[in-house]
Design a protein around this motif. Structure first.
Motif, short mmCIF file in Angstrom:
data_model
loop_
_atom_site.label_atom_id
_atom_site.label_comp_id
_atom_site.label_asym_id
_atom_site.label_seq_id
_atom_site.Cartn_x
_atom_site.Cartn_y
_atom_site.Cartn_z
N ASN A 19 0.82 -1.23 0.00
CA ASN A 19 0.00 0.00 0.00
C ASN A 19 0.85 1.27 0.00
OD1 ASN A 19 -2.63 -1.18 0.04
ND2 ASN A 19 -2.22 -1.79 2.15
N ILE A 44 6.73 -4.96 9.66
CA ILE A 44 5.54 -5.61 9.12
C ILE A 44 5.67 -5.73 7.61
CG2 ILE A 44 3.02 -5.42 8.82
CD1 ILE A 44 3.88 -6.05 11.68
N GLU A 48 5.45 -8.94 5.11
CA GLU A 48 4.58 -8.91 3.93
C GLU A 48 5.39 -9.29 2.67
OE1 GLU A 48 0.84 -8.86 2.84
OE2 GLU A 48 1.27 -8.03 4.81
N ARG B 33 -9.77 9.21 1.32
CA ARG B 33 -8.67 9.80 0.56
C ARG B 33 -8.86 11.31 0.39
NH1 ARG B 33 -8.87 6.34 -3.43
NH2 ARG B 33 -7.49 4.82 -2.48
N TYR B 36 -8.02 13.02 3.66
CA TYR B 36 -6.56 13.02 3.84
C TYR B 36 -5.94 14.16 3.03
CZ TYR B 36 -1.75 11.28 3.22
OH TYR B 36 -0.38 11.17 3.16
N TYR B 43 1.34 11.89 5.32
CA TYR B 43 1.63 10.83 6.29
C TYR B 43 1.45 9.49 5.58
CZ TYR B 43 1.46 8.52 10.91
OH TYR B 43 1.71 7.74 12.02
N PRO B 44 2.49 9.01 4.85
CA PRO B 44 2.35 7.80 4.03
C PRO B 44 1.82 6.59 4.81
CG PRO B 44 4.41 8.89 3.55
CD PRO B 44 3.82 9.62 4.71
N HIS B 47 -1.90 5.28 4.44
CA HIS B 47 -2.39 4.40 3.37
C HIS B 47 -2.27 2.92 3.74
CE1 HIS B 47 -2.72 7.99 1.04
NE2 HIS B 47 -1.43 8.24 1.18
N LYS B 48 -1.46 2.62 4.76
CA LYS B 48 -1.30 1.21 5.17
C LYS B 48 -2.32 0.81 6.23
CE LYS B 48 3.63 1.20 4.27
NZ LYS B 48 4.93 0.69 4.72
N ALA B 108 0.20 -7.47 7.22
CA ALA B 108 -0.21 -6.06 7.26
C ALA B 108 -1.69 -5.92 7.58
CB ALA B 108 0.10 -5.40 5.92
#
Lengths: 85, 199
Positions: A19, A44, A48, B33, B36, B43-44, B47-48, B108
């Motif tokens: 992501n 993490i 992955e 989105r 954001y 703040y990447p 997205h996780k 994840a």
């Protein structure tokens, strides 16, 4: 698969699987470190990546210490995949 | 404590106090989105996150920015109270679907299969080391909210508290948050809190 095509495919899979929405394929140089100052991946993400190898290439990484070498960069990942064939 | 600010993210509308910051008719992910981007978060890690964490982070973002502007000690004197009905159910389901489909868990996704993970993401984003409480209930019951606020304020000495109701099930989302602090504002009593965070 042609090594260059494999690297391109790996970059696309890394972006999708982790992501990395704000990262483009062209942002990932073949020899750019994936962890630390490179792409800034975390622990993490490392897990992955192990799953990515198993899911897409049928390769199991059983020794976590191997990961430090395999996942250093897209180059090292591609070399590892080709060495397993 | 007084109500310093409040926010709401529900049904394609994102509001801060009585002002609509954003409206979108897209999907939940489209809305998240858009929020954001509207807040220029850069703040990447966002997205996780799983959807419940994104919702919690987004609805509290303007409140914690406000708290920082007001001089709040986010690191040591800010507490969080999170309440949810479904918790991490959508992510638990996603984890199960991935395992059933591929036989392999996604680390994840798996790390988000905890109902309090949204609070964790807020603390990481804003470097908050104070107390936090996570409650699972059908709705934000005012008396329980007040009791929990007292615990954070009187026992744990939190001067600022973000009280958050956030819930996602399927593609329906509902989040309401209130920033409580020592500044001017309506008193954080039962009536005020019932109005601001009741579903």
């Amino acid at each position: 698969m042609d090594p260059q095509a494999l690297k391109q495919q790996l970059k696309e899979q890394i972006i999708t699987q982790l992501n990395l929405e704000e990262v483009k394929v062209e942002d990932i140089a073949d020899d750019k470190p994936l962890f630390g100052e490179g792409l800034g991946l975390d622990s993490i993400d490392a897990l992955e990546l192990i799953v990515l190898l198993e899911r897409h290439y049928g390769i199991k990484v059983t020794d976590p210490k191997q990961g430090q070498t395999i996942f250093r960069s897209v180059n090292t990942m591609a070399e590892f995949i080709q060495s397993q064939k | 404590m007084n109500v310093i600010a409040h926010s709401l993210l529900i049904d394609g509308s994102f509001r801060l106090d009585d002002r609509e910051l954003l409206r979108s008719s897209g999907t939940m992910e489209d809305m998240f989105r858009a929020c954001y981007k509207a807040m220029a978060m850069d703040y990447p890690k966002f997205h996780k996150m799983d959807a419940p964490s994104k919702l919690a982070v987004l609805v509290t973002e303007p409140l914690l920015q406000r708290a920082r502007q007001e001089g709040a000690d986010l690191e040591n004197r800010t507490g969080l109270l999170g309440i949810s009905h479904c918790g991490s159910t959508v992510t638990d389901q996603e984890h199960w679907d991935i395992r059933r489909g591929t036989g392999l868990a996604s680390p994840a996704v798996f790390v988000y299969t905890l109902p309090n993970i949204g609070l964790g993401e807020i603390t990481i984003r804003h470097r908050i080391f104070g107390s936090s409480l996570c409650l699972l209930d059908h709705e934000p019951k005012t008396e329980l909210v007040l009791r929990s606020i007292r615990v954070l304020h009187e026992r744990d000495r939190m001067e600022w508290i973000v009280c958050l109701w956030s819930d996602i099930f399927a593609d329906r989302y509902d989040a309401r948050a209130v920033l409580l602090g020592p500044g001017p504002g309506a008193p954080a009593d039962a009536n005020t809190l019932r109005t601001l965070i009741s579903t």
